[in-house]
Design a protein around this motif. Structure first.
Motif, PDB file in Angstrom:
ATOM      1  N   ASP A  36      11.750  12.358  -5.683  1.00  0.00           N
ATOM      2  CA  ASP A  36      10.936  11.311  -6.336  1.00  0.00           C
ATOM      3  C   ASP A  36       9.739  10.861  -5.527  1.00  0.00           C
ATOM      4  O   ASP A  36       9.147   9.825  -5.829  1.00  0.00           O
ATOM      5  CB  ASP A  36      11.808  10.110  -6.714  1.00  0.00           C
ATOM      6  N   LYS A  37       9.373  11.598  -4.500  1.00  0.00           N
ATOM      7  CA  LYS A  37       8.142  11.335  -3.768  1.00  0.00           C
ATOM      8  C   LYS A  37       7.051  12.271  -4.281  1.00  0.00           C
ATOM      9  O   LYS A  37       7.344  13.338  -4.840  1.00  0.00           O
ATOM     10  CB  LYS A  37       8.345  11.581  -2.261  1.00  0.00           C
ATOM     11  N   VAL A  38       5.810  11.892  -4.064  1.00  0.00           N
ATOM     12  CA  VAL A  38       4.682  12.769  -4.379  1.00  0.00           C
ATOM     13  C   VAL A  38       4.512  13.771  -3.240  1.00  0.00           C
ATOM     14  O   VAL A  38       4.600  13.407  -2.061  1.00  0.00           O
ATOM     15  CB  VAL A  38       3.393  11.940  -4.561  1.00  0.00           C
ATOM     16  N   PRO A  43       0.830  -1.223   0.000  1.00  0.00           N
ATOM     17  CA  PRO A  43       0.000   0.000   0.000  1.00  0.00           C
ATOM     18  C   PRO A  43       0.857   1.262   0.000  1.00  0.00           C
ATOM     19  O   PRO A  43       1.987   1.276   0.510  1.00  0.00           O
ATOM     20  CB  PRO A  43      -0.789  -0.119   1.311  1.00  0.00           C
ATOM     21  N   VAL A  44       0.305   2.301  -0.563  1.00  0.00           N
ATOM     22  CA  VAL A  44       0.967   3.604  -0.554  1.00  0.00           C
ATOM     23  C   VAL A  44       1.076   4.099   0.886  1.00  0.00           C
ATOM     24  O   VAL A  44       0.149   3.943   1.689  1.00  0.00           O
ATOM     25  CB  VAL A  44       0.160   4.606  -1.409  1.00  0.00           C
ATOM     26  N   LYS A  45       2.211   4.713   1.196  1.00  0.00           N
ATOM     27  CA  LYS A  45       2.430   5.302   2.516  1.00  0.00           C
ATOM     28  C   LYS A  45       2.353   6.824   2.390  1.00  0.00           C
ATOM     29  O   LYS A  45       3.076   7.417   1.595  1.00  0.00           O
ATOM     30  CB  LYS A  45       3.789   4.884   3.068  1.00  0.00           C
ATOM     31  N   VAL A  46       1.470   7.423   3.182  1.00  0.00           N
ATOM     32  CA  VAL A  46       1.238   8.868   3.112  1.00  0.00           C
ATOM     33  C   VAL A  46       1.501   9.501   4.473  1.00  0.00           C
ATOM     34  O   VAL A  46       0.945   9.057   5.481  1.00  0.00           O
ATOM     35  CB  VAL A  46      -0.203   9.187   2.675  1.00  0.00           C
ATOM     36  N   SER A  47       2.328  10.531   4.497  1.00  0.00           N
ATOM     37  CA  SER A  47       2.516  11.338   5.708  1.00  0.00           C
ATOM     38  C   SER A  47       1.811  12.669   5.521  1.00  0.00           C
ATOM     39  O   SER A  47       2.055  13.378   4.533  1.00  0.00           O
ATOM     40  CB  SER A  47       4.006  11.573   5.982  1.00  0.00           C
ATOM     41  N   VAL A  48       0.919  12.988   6.451  1.00  0.00           N
ATOM     42  CA  VAL A  48       0.232  14.279   6.462  1.00  0.00           C
ATOM     43  C   VAL A  48       0.840  15.090   7.596  1.00  0.00           C
ATOM     44  O   VAL A  48       0.699  14.745   8.771  1.00  0.00           O
ATOM     45  CB  VAL A  48      -1.282  14.107   6.661  1.00  0.00           C
ATOM     46  N   THR A  55      -2.124   8.743  -7.567  1.00  0.00           N
ATOM     47  CA  THR A  55      -0.901   9.050  -8.316  1.00  0.00           C
ATOM     48  C   THR A  55       0.296   8.330  -7.717  1.00  0.00           C
ATOM     49  O   THR A  55       1.114   7.746  -8.449  1.00  0.00           O
ATOM     50  CB  THR A  55      -0.652  10.564  -8.326  1.00  0.00           C
ATOM     51  N   ALA A  56       0.409   8.358  -6.383  1.00  0.00           N
ATOM     52  CA  ALA A  56       1.517   7.671  -5.722  1.00  0.00           C
ATOM     53  C   ALA A  56       1.441   6.163  -5.964  1.00  0.00           C
ATOM     54  O   ALA A  56       2.476   5.503  -6.151  1.00  0.00           O
ATOM     55  CB  ALA A  56       1.505   7.973  -4.228  1.00  0.00           C
ATOM     56  N   ALA A  57       0.234   5.611  -5.973  1.00  0.00           N
ATOM     57  CA  ALA A  57       0.067   4.178  -6.221  1.00  0.00           C
ATOM     58  C   ALA A  57       0.508   3.813  -7.634  1.00  0.00           C
ATOM     59  O   ALA A  57       1.165   2.774  -7.846  1.00  0.00           O
ATOM     60  CB  ALA A  57      -1.385   3.773  -5.995  1.00  0.00           C
ATOM     61  N   ALA A  58       0.148   4.648  -8.600  1.00  0.00           N
ATOM     62  CA  ALA A  58       0.546   4.383  -9.983  1.00  0.00           C
ATOM     63  C   ALA A  58       2.071   4.431 -10.130  1.00  0.00           C
ATOM     64  O   ALA A  58       2.672   3.586 -10.808  1.00  0.00           O
ATOM     65  CB  ALA A  58      -0.126   5.385 -10.914  1.00  0.00           C
ATOM     66  N   LEU A  59       2.694   5.417  -9.501  1.00  0.00           N
ATOM     67  CA  LEU A  59       4.147   5.520  -9.546  1.00  0.00           C
ATOM     68  C   LEU A  59       4.811   4.314  -8.884  1.00  0.00           C
ATOM     69  O   LEU A  59       5.774   3.743  -9.396  1.00  0.00           O
ATOM     70  CB  LEU A  59       4.606   6.808  -8.853  1.00  0.00           C
ATOM     71  N   LYS A  60       4.261   3.918  -7.747  1.00  0.00           N
ATOM     72  CA  LYS A  60       4.835   2.790  -7.012  1.00  0.00           C
ATOM     73  C   LYS A  60       4.710   1.496  -7.819  1.00  0.00           C
ATOM     74  O   LYS A  60       5.655   0.689  -7.889  1.00  0.00           O
ATOM     75  CB  LYS A  60       4.140   2.656  -5.654  1.00  0.00           C
ATOM     76  N   GLY A  65       4.409   1.262 -11.069  1.00  0.00           N
ATOM     77  CA  GLY A  65       5.276   1.359 -12.236  1.00  0.00           C
ATOM     78  C   GLY A  65       6.721   1.080 -11.895  1.00  0.00           C
ATOM     79  O   GLY A  65       7.426   0.358 -12.634  1.00  0.00           O
ATOM     80  N   ARG A  66       7.170   1.582 -10.775  1.00  0.00           N
ATOM     81  CA  ARG A  66       8.561   1.341 -10.373  1.00  0.00           C
ATOM     82  C   ARG A  66       8.763  -0.129 -10.037  1.00  0.00           C
ATOM     83  O   ARG A  66       9.823  -0.713 -10.330  1.00  0.00           O
ATOM     84  CB  ARG A  66       8.897   2.223  -9.165  1.00  0.00           C
ATOM     85  N   ALA A  67       7.758  -0.738  -9.392  1.00  0.00           N
ATOM     86  CA  ALA A  67       7.867  -2.155  -9.053  1.00  0.00           C
ATOM     87  C   ALA A  67       7.924  -3.010 -10.327  1.00  0.00           C
ATOM     88  O   ALA A  67       8.668  -3.999 -10.402  1.00  0.00           O
ATOM     89  CB  ALA A  67       6.695  -2.587  -8.184  1.00  0.00           C
ATOM     90  N   ALA A  68       7.136  -2.621 -11.324  1.00  0.00           N
ATOM     91  CA  ALA A  68       7.129  -3.363 -12.591  1.00  0.00           C
ATOM     92  C   ALA A  68       8.469  -3.253 -13.300  1.00  0.00           C
ATOM     93  O   ALA A  68       8.976  -4.239 -13.877  1.00  0.00           O
ATOM     94  CB  ALA A  68       5.996  -2.851 -13.477  1.00  0.00           C
ATOM     95  N   ILE A  69       9.052  -2.069 -13.270  1.00  0.00           N
ATOM     96  CA  ILE A  69      10.364  -1.883 -13.909  1.00  0.00           C
ATOM     97  C   ILE A  69      11.436  -2.682 -13.204  1.00  0.00           C
ATOM     98  O   ILE A  69      12.331  -3.258 -13.839  1.00  0.00           O
ATOM     99  CB  ILE A  69      10.728  -0.374 -13.920  1.00  0.00           C
ATOM    100  N   ALA A  70      11.341  -2.729 -11.871  1.00  0.00           N
ATOM    101  CA  ALA A  70      12.351  -3.440 -11.088  1.00  0.00           C
ATOM    102  C   ALA A  70      12.212  -4.954 -11.176  1.00  0.00           C
ATOM    103  O   ALA A  70      13.165  -5.695 -10.912  1.00  0.00           O
ATOM    104  CB  ALA A  70      12.264  -3.010  -9.622  1.00  0.00           C
ATOM    105  N   ALA A  71      11.023  -5.419 -11.543  1.00  0.00           N
ATOM    106  CA  ALA A  71      10.764  -6.873 -11.564  1.00  0.00           C
ATOM    107  C   ALA A  71      11.509  -7.568 -12.705  1.00  0.00           C
ATOM    108  O   ALA A  71      11.804  -6.977 -13.728  1.00  0.00           O
ATOM    109  CB  ALA A  71       9.266  -7.111 -11.702  1.00  0.00           C
TER     110      ALA A  71
END
Length: 206
Positions: A114-116, A5-10, A193-198, A200-206
């Motif tokens: 590179d974070k949202v 899951p995406v991790k969000v700090s508010v 947006t953060a989920a899509a980026l995460k 995508g990065r996981a797919a590239i790294a796989a």
């Protein structure tokens, strides 16, 4: 392939409580959108006498003591960071600015990049500096190398909120449902947006 899951700090500063309300709405909405969330306040710099001179400020100060103070780890942990501040002469409040200024070591090592990032604000008047406060905050995010996800007018709710920079409240009225809906829509946009980026990065790294 399983993506965490995406991790969000508010992370926020609030004096009289309006930014606190928005921060809680954004946190709850991000959680409902599937994110892991940390809600954090920054340290108060004002003397106790100044806080006590304003009943709303004193009440909010006491009410948020249960919320942990933000640290650099809350930034490093997160995939997305949403910061909020009341406007101070069209700029970010000193309390939030001081927290940002402590992030120099992490910035120097490239750990803020590179974070949202996204922001929200409050002011005492309709045109009291909300937009310039958010733009000032986003200037810092540019220096981080962050990926700024502003609400824009991406859907009907955000269009109705009428702030492309970030959900904003002015103190001429209590926070209404339209503003809260804007906060929810902004949080959902950040998480998506953060989920899509995460992913995508996981797919590239796989």
């Amino acid at each position: 392939m399983t993506v965490e899951p995406v991790k969000v700090s508010v992370i926020f500063y609030s004096a009289t409580g309006n930014v606190t309300a928005l921060a809680k709405q954004i946190s709850e909405s991000a959680e409902k959108a599937g994110a892991e969330v940390r809600l954090r306040r920054v340290a108060e710099l004002a003397p106790q006498a100044a806080i006590d001179s304003n009943p709303a400020w004193a009440a909010n100060f006491e009410a948020i003591q249960e919320i942990p103070e933000a640290t650099a780890d809350d930034i490093l942990w997160a995939d997305a960071v949403v910061m909020g501040s009341p406007t101070r002469y069209g700029n970010v409040a000193a309390q939030l600015k001081q927290f940002i200024d402590t992030l120099g070591p992490q910035w120097f090592q490239g750990q803020l990049a590179d974070k949202v990032y996204s922001g929200f604000a409050a002011a005492s008047g309709k045109h009291g500096g909300n937009e310039s406060t958010l733009l000032a905050l986003y200037n810092s995010f540019h220096h981080f190398g962050g990926i700024i996800v502003a609400p824009g007018y991406a859907n009907e709710t955000l269009f109705a909120n009428a702030s492309p920079y970030g959900v904003s409240h002015w103190n001429g009225y209590d926070i209404d449902e339209q503003t809260l809906a804007g906060a929810t829509a902004q949080a959902e946009r950040v998480v998506a947006t953060a989920a899509a980026l995460k992913a995508g990065r996981a797919a590239i790294a796989a």
